[in-house]
Design a protein around this motif. Structure first.
Motif, PDB file in Angstrom:
ATOM      1  N   LEU A 165      31.569  34.289  39.057  1.00 54.78           N
ATOM      2  CA  LEU A 165      32.736  35.082  38.652  1.00 54.78           C
ATOM      3  C   LEU A 165      32.469  36.547  38.998  1.00 54.78           C
ATOM      4  O   LEU A 165      31.602  37.182  38.393  1.00 54.78           O
ATOM      5  N   PHE A 166      33.200  37.068  39.988  1.00 57.50           N
ATOM      6  CA  PHE A 166      33.063  38.488  40.336  1.00 57.50           C
ATOM      7  C   PHE A 166      33.857  39.320  39.346  1.00 57.50           C
ATOM      8  O   PHE A 166      34.977  38.940  38.963  1.00 57.50           O
ATOM      9  N   PHE A 167      33.278  40.441  38.943  1.00 53.12           N
ATOM     10  CA  PHE A 167      33.907  41.331  37.964  1.00 53.12           C
ATOM     11  C   PHE A 167      33.993  42.711  38.609  1.00 53.12           C
ATOM     12  O   PHE A 167      32.968  43.301  38.971  1.00 53.12           O
ATOM     13  N   TYR A 168      35.236  43.181  38.798  1.00 50.62           N
ATOM     14  CA  TYR A 168      35.408  44.472  39.492  1.00 50.62           C
ATOM     15  C   TYR A 168      36.448  45.314  38.735  1.00 50.62           C
ATOM     16  O   TYR A 168      37.610  45.403  39.126  1.00 50.62           O
ATOM     17  N   PRO A 169      36.012  45.928  37.624  1.00 49.12           N
ATOM     18  CA  PRO A 169      36.955  46.688  36.801  1.00 49.12           C
ATOM     19  C   PRO A 169      37.128  48.118  37.328  1.00 49.12           C
ATOM     20  O   PRO A 169      36.534  48.489  38.350  1.00 49.12           O
ATOM     21  N   GLY A 170      37.981  48.888  36.663  1.00 49.35           N
ATOM     22  CA  GLY A 170      38.054  50.328  36.916  1.00 49.35           C
ATOM     23  C   GLY A 170      39.021  50.731  38.009  1.00 49.35           C
ATOM     24  O   GLY A 170      39.114  51.906  38.341  1.00 49.35           O
ATOM     25  N   SER A 171      39.695  49.801  38.635  1.00 48.64           N
ATOM     26  CA  SER A 171      40.618  50.054  39.762  1.00 48.64           C
ATOM     27  C   SER A 171      39.923  50.724  40.941  1.00 48.64           C
ATOM     28  O   SER A 171      40.567  51.398  41.741  1.00 48.64           O
ATOM     29  N   SER A 172      38.608  50.499  41.063  1.00 47.91           N
ATOM     30  CA  SER A 172      37.883  51.073  42.207  1.00 47.91           C
ATOM     31  C   SER A 172      38.330  50.463  43.526  1.00 47.91           C
ATOM     32  O   SER A 172      38.168  51.084  44.579  1.00 47.91           O
TER      33      SER A 172
END
Ligand code: AVI
Length: 330
Positions: A165-172
């Protein structure tokens, strides 16, 4: 936009400070020189994040005008249990640009991952963050990896191949052009395997006054963050940018659906650096960052083109920010 592909070179995560080894290297000199001499001069947004730049970004996240951080946090607080119900327990949680790992750690009790794999360009910083985390969550196997995921990567065998599960928060993801974002998402899909997925935060299109204010705060923190890039570049390539001669300039370009951030010359000036020089007239600009804003539909299409299908998305009452969970299409 400045380079041949019509976009700024890719950004790195907000937490990624360039490793010391990369500073002052010939490649850095060549890259910055190319940007400064371009018909429309630019400097890559990755140079926003030296030590002071990272601290200024943290300060931006505290600003009243900068809604993304607190809005995303509220979405995770309100819907975290829902997300876990949708995703299930026992995944290998791969945190992109993890920094201090705080956002992922807040989800541990809900997601209960069997393995946590924080990725960041600074392996040393990660090792310190993970040390404390391992004491708090001894049951989770922690595998920190120092790598630049924006450059294309393959996960090593130490990362469990099932339920990634890739997690890419923050709207980067918004700091990449849509073309670059698609390439990154395709790379994630290639690494996700048949049963993998992605939990990602995106900033949504909204009233341009709200967007303009978020990148032109009254305290001038975003202006300092932008100008600090020149200090960083002075150190990296021996340039003589005089910060007093430049001003912050940011605006929402509705047609391109992005905030553009620039530095504008307050006066006619010239800049010297190792092996180069460039003249700027008053009002000339140096492009420093793009921040793309999506509609949920547009982002879902991007996900689909990359080989993911959106399972669910969660947003705030104003529809300013969204968190999406997407599954890899087998
Ligand atoms: C890191 N990134 C998501 C921020 C953004 O909003 O694009 C960087 C930033 N630039 C100016 N303010 C914040």
């Amino acid at each position: 936009m400045p380079d041949a592909a019509g976009v700024l070179p890719q950004a790195q995560s907000a937490h990624e400070t360039l490793p010391e080894a990369a500073q002052g290297s010939a490649a850095v000199l060549a890259e910055i020189t190319t940007g400064l001499l371009a018909a429309r001069p630019y400097i890559s947004p990755k140079y926003l994040y030296d030590t002071l730049g990272s601290k200024l970004f943290e300060a931006i996240c505290e600003l009243d005008e900068y809604y993304p951080t607190r809005t995303e946090a509220a979405i995770f607080a309100r819907y975290g249990a829902d997300m876990a119900a949708c995703i299930g327990h026992g995944a290998s949680l791969i945190d992109l640009g993890a920094g201090n790992c705080a956002k992922a750690a807040q989800l541990f009790p809900l997601l209960r991952p069997q393995q946590y794999v924080p990725l960041d360009i600074s392996a040393e910083f990660l090792t310190q963050a993970v040390y404390g985390l391992q004491q708090r969550f001894p049951a989770i196997e922690m595998t920190p990896l120092g790598l630049d995921f924006s450059a294309g990567f393959s996960l090593p065998e130490s990362v469990s191949a099932s339920r990634r599960l890739f997690f890419y928060p923050g709207s980067s993801i918004g700091n990449f052009s849509p073309v670059q974002a698609l390439a990154l998402l395709r790379n994630l899909r290639a690494n996700a395997g048949e049963d993998g997925g992605l939990l990602i935060g995106i900033d949504l299109v909204k009233n341009s006054a709200v967007l303009d204010a978020a990148y032109n705060d009254a305290l001038g923190v975003t202006a300092a963050f932008n100008l600090n890039l020149l200090r960083h570049v002075n150190r990296l390539i021996g340039a003589d940018f005089d910060l007093a001669q430049w001003q912050h300039y940011a605006y929402f370009d509705a047609a391109a659906s992005r905030i553009e951030m620039h530095l504008e010359a307050r006066t006619a000036l010239s800049v010297q650096w190792q092996g180069g020089t460039q003249q700027f007239a008053r009002g000339d600009r140096l492009h420093t960052e793009d921040s793309y804003k999506y509609t949920p539909q547009a982002f879902q299409q991007l996900l689909q083109s990359a080989g993911f299908e959106t399972v669910q998305h969660w947003t705030d009452p104003d529809n300013w920010f969204a968190v999406l969970y997407a599954r890899a299409v087998p």
